[in-house]
Write a protein that holds these residues in place. Structure first.
Motif, PDB file in Angstrom:
ATOM      1  N   UNK A  23      -9.132   7.511 -18.632  1.00  0.00           N
ATOM      2  CA  UNK A  23      -8.956   6.754 -19.419  1.00  0.00           C
ATOM      3  C   UNK A  23      -8.552   7.161 -20.756  1.00  0.00           C
ATOM      4  N   UNK A  24      -9.162   7.120 -22.003  1.00  0.00           N
ATOM      5  CA  UNK A  24      -9.212   7.884 -23.486  1.00  0.00           C
ATOM      6  C   UNK A  24      -9.693   9.017 -23.630  1.00  0.00           C
ATOM      7  N   UNK A  25     -11.400   8.635 -22.615  1.00  0.00           N
ATOM      8  CA  UNK A  25     -12.367  10.415 -22.736  1.00  0.00           C
ATOM      9  C   UNK A  25     -11.693  10.974 -21.787  1.00  0.00           C
ATOM     10  N   UNK A  26     -10.978  11.204 -20.519  1.00  0.00           N
ATOM     11  CA  UNK A  26     -10.558  12.039 -19.571  1.00  0.00           C
ATOM     12  C   UNK A  26      -9.229  12.177 -20.309  1.00  0.00           C
ATOM     13  N   UNK A  27      -8.735  11.492 -20.733  1.00  0.00           N
ATOM     14  CA  UNK A  27      -7.310  12.127 -21.573  1.00  0.00           C
ATOM     15  C   UNK A  27      -7.548  13.505 -21.965  1.00  0.00           C
ATOM     16  N   UNK A  28      -8.981  13.081 -23.303  1.00  0.00           N
ATOM     17  CA  UNK A  28      -8.986  13.791 -24.927  1.00  0.00           C
ATOM     18  C   UNK A  28      -9.278  14.983 -23.714  1.00  0.00           C
ATOM     19  N   UNK A  29     -10.467  14.859 -22.689  1.00  0.00           N
ATOM     20  CA  UNK A  29     -10.604  16.076 -21.864  1.00  0.00           C
ATOM     21  C   UNK A  29      -9.282  17.370 -21.502  1.00  0.00           C
ATOM     22  N   UNK A  30      -8.634  15.967 -20.967  1.00  0.00           N
ATOM     23  CA  UNK A  30      -7.002  16.769 -20.007  1.00  0.00           C
ATOM     24  C   UNK A  30      -6.143  17.330 -20.788  1.00  0.00           C
ATOM     25  N   UNK A  31      -6.424  17.123 -22.230  1.00  0.00           N
ATOM     26  CA  UNK A  31      -5.491  17.298 -23.167  1.00  0.00           C
ATOM     27  C   UNK A  31      -6.187  18.931 -23.654  1.00  0.00           C
ATOM     28  N   UNK A  32      -6.765  19.044 -23.868  1.00  0.00           N
ATOM     29  CA  UNK A  32      -7.600  19.886 -24.316  1.00  0.00           C
ATOM     30  C   UNK A  32      -7.661  20.990 -23.606  1.00  0.00           C
ATOM     31  N   UNK A  33      -7.811  21.499 -22.033  1.00  0.00           N
ATOM     32  CA  UNK A  33      -7.811  21.312 -20.608  1.00  0.00           C
ATOM     33  C   UNK A  33      -6.651  21.566 -20.398  1.00  0.00           C
ATOM     34  N   UNK A  34      -5.698  21.381 -21.138  1.00  0.00           N
ATOM     35  CA  UNK A  34      -4.074  21.392 -20.852  1.00  0.00           C
ATOM     36  C   UNK A  34      -3.989  22.897 -20.437  1.00  0.00           C
ATOM     37  N   UNK A 148      -2.573  19.320 -26.745  1.00  0.00           N
ATOM     38  CA  UNK A 148      -3.930  19.971 -28.006  1.00  0.00           C
ATOM     39  C   UNK A 148      -3.058  19.002 -28.955  1.00  0.00           C
ATOM     40  N   UNK A 149      -2.840  19.739 -29.901  1.00  0.00           N
ATOM     41  CA  UNK A 149      -2.346  19.740 -31.189  1.00  0.00           C
ATOM     42  C   UNK A 149      -1.168  17.826 -31.362  1.00  0.00           C
ATOM     43  N   UNK A 175     -11.206  20.023 -32.538  1.00  0.00           N
ATOM     44  CA  UNK A 175     -11.845  20.887 -31.199  1.00  0.00           C
ATOM     45  C   UNK A 175     -10.139  21.620 -31.046  1.00  0.00           C
ATOM     46  N   UNK A 176      -9.148  21.358 -31.317  1.00  0.00           N
ATOM     47  CA  UNK A 176      -7.496  21.681 -30.807  1.00  0.00           C
ATOM     48  C   UNK A 176      -7.341  22.957 -31.813  1.00  0.00           C
ATOM     49  N   UNK A 177      -8.002  23.330 -33.016  1.00  0.00           N
ATOM     50  CA  UNK A 177      -8.326  24.825 -33.609  1.00  0.00           C
ATOM     51  C   UNK A 177      -9.083  25.879 -32.191  1.00  0.00           C
ATOM     52  N   UNK A 178     -10.399  25.240 -32.119  1.00  0.00           N
ATOM     53  CA  UNK A 178     -10.749  25.643 -31.091  1.00  0.00           C
ATOM     54  C   UNK A 178     -10.296  26.526 -29.551  1.00  0.00           C
ATOM     55  N   UNK A 179      -9.506  25.212 -29.686  1.00  0.00           N
ATOM     56  CA  UNK A 179      -8.969  25.917 -27.838  1.00  0.00           C
ATOM     57  C   UNK A 179      -8.313  26.478 -28.491  1.00  0.00           C
ATOM     58  N   UNK A 180      -7.435  26.847 -29.371  1.00  0.00           N
ATOM     59  CA  UNK A 180      -6.359  28.119 -29.743  1.00  0.00           C
ATOM     60  C   UNK A 180      -6.859  28.950 -30.564  1.00  0.00           C
ATOM     61  N   UNK A 210       4.492  31.064 -29.743  1.00  0.00           N
ATOM     62  CA  UNK A 210       4.480  29.390 -29.302  1.00  0.00           C
ATOM     63  C   UNK A 210       4.060  27.709 -29.669  1.00  0.00           C
ATOM     64  N   UNK A 211       3.115  27.878 -30.514  1.00  0.00           N
ATOM     65  CA  UNK A 211       2.541  27.381 -30.534  1.00  0.00           C
ATOM     66  C   UNK A 211       3.225  26.626 -32.113  1.00  0.00           C
ATOM     67  N   UNK A 212       3.805  27.749 -33.076  1.00  0.00           N
ATOM     68  CA  UNK A 212       4.010  27.171 -33.909  1.00  0.00           C
ATOM     69  C   UNK A 212       6.108  26.922 -33.454  1.00  0.00           C
ATOM     70  N   UNK A 213       6.559  27.130 -32.899  1.00  0.00           N
ATOM     71  CA  UNK A 213       7.519  26.449 -32.482  1.00  0.00           C
ATOM     72  C   UNK A 213       7.641  24.787 -31.921  1.00  0.00           C
ATOM     73  N   UNK A 214       6.351  25.115 -31.034  1.00  0.00           N
ATOM     74  CA  UNK A 214       6.175  23.114 -30.759  1.00  0.00           C
ATOM     75  C   UNK A 214       5.694  22.768 -31.431  1.00  0.00           C
ATOM     76  N   UNK A 215       5.081  23.264 -32.917  1.00  0.00           N
ATOM     77  CA  UNK A 215       4.632  22.260 -34.212  1.00  0.00           C
ATOM     78  C   UNK A 215       5.773  21.919 -34.849  1.00  0.00           C
TER      79      UNK A 215
END
Length: 252
Positions: A23-34, A148-149, A175-180, A210-215
């Motif tokens: 679901x969307x909630x678990x998807x959010x957590x999954x992307x933060x934990x990716x 996450x981004x 949250x994306x900033x915190x994970x970064x 890596x993050x710069x290339x991805x963004x």
């Protein structure tokens, strides 16, 4: 968070994680934990590299085997996404037609070239990295930090269904900033433990590159496709991971 971790492992690796809630909630957590799943994929590559030394395997074939191990642990889904995105963007067609090209099961010339060059760069970078095992793990985490981004609030799905629609827009920017910050700090700490200040620079520089290339790639994708798909997410992982490996050997 447990449901999110299980979903992240299920989506991004071949490791069985039991029953998952989708679901969307678990998807959010999954992307933060990716990024944490990079410890699995990068760990597989690192294990190959560490075993290669005592077995007398030269650095270049050891690096090739390590990249193969990563592909095996991910079912090569990220490479498949890279090929599909390259074909879609390379077609220069409008968004709807490009998305249809990406859905096809075959692979075109743009996809072939993109995958071959990516694998070539990854193998040669690992073969020349000062600490190949650490580089493999750091790059794997950096590659998945793009997720996450790519799924942050305001980023839509390019299609009404599929993985992109499930995860798009689920992650708050804060949250994306915190994970970064956490990933960069962990990479710098691991690098410092292995090689002092130079090692810390390698780790932090790899994550940043890596993050710069991805963004940059994500921005291009959003302009062309107006949203993300599962293929886009896989491609971002491969692009960011490759850039991180290059940065790891370039930062001195």
């Amino acid at each position: 968070m447990i449901a999110g971790l299980r979903l992240a492992v299920t989506l991004l690796t071949v490791v069985p994680a039991g029953t998952v809630r989708i679901d969307r909630a678990s998807a959010r957590a999954a992307m933060l934990l990716a990024p944490a799943t990079g410890l699995i994929t990068g760990g597989a590559a690192a294990a190959v590299l560490l075993a290669a030394g005592p077995l007398g395997v030269p650095r270049l074939p050891a690096a090739a085997l390590a990249v193969a191990a990563t592909a095996a642990v991910t079912r090569a889904l990220h490479l498949d996404g890279l090929a599909d995105l390259a074909d879609g963007l390379g077609s220069a067609r409008p968004a709807a037609e490009a998305l249809e090209i990406m859905k096809r099961s075959d692979i075109g010339p743009f996809g072939v070239v993109a995958v071959l060059l990516t694998l070539l760069i990854q193998v040669t970078a690992l073969a020349t990295a000062p600490d190949a095992a650490l580089a493999a793990v750091t790059a794997a985490v950096a590659g998945r930090l793009t997720l996450p981004w790519a799924c942050r609030a305001g980023v839509p799905g390019a299609r009404p269904g599929g993985l992109g629609a499930l995860v798009a827009g689920t992650v708050p920017t804060a949250a994306a900033v915190a994970v970064t910050v956490a990933a960069a700090a962990a990479a710098a700490a691991a690098g410092a433990a292995a090689g002092g200040l130079e090692g810390a620079l390698h780790g932090a520089g790899a994550v940043a590159a890596g993050l710069a290339a991805g963004l940059v790639t994500l921005r291009r994708v959003l302009r062309r496709l107006h949203g993300v798909t599962g293929d886009v997410l896989g491609a971002l992982v491969e692009i960011a991971e490759t850039a991180a490996l290059v940065a790891f050997i370039a930062v001195r």
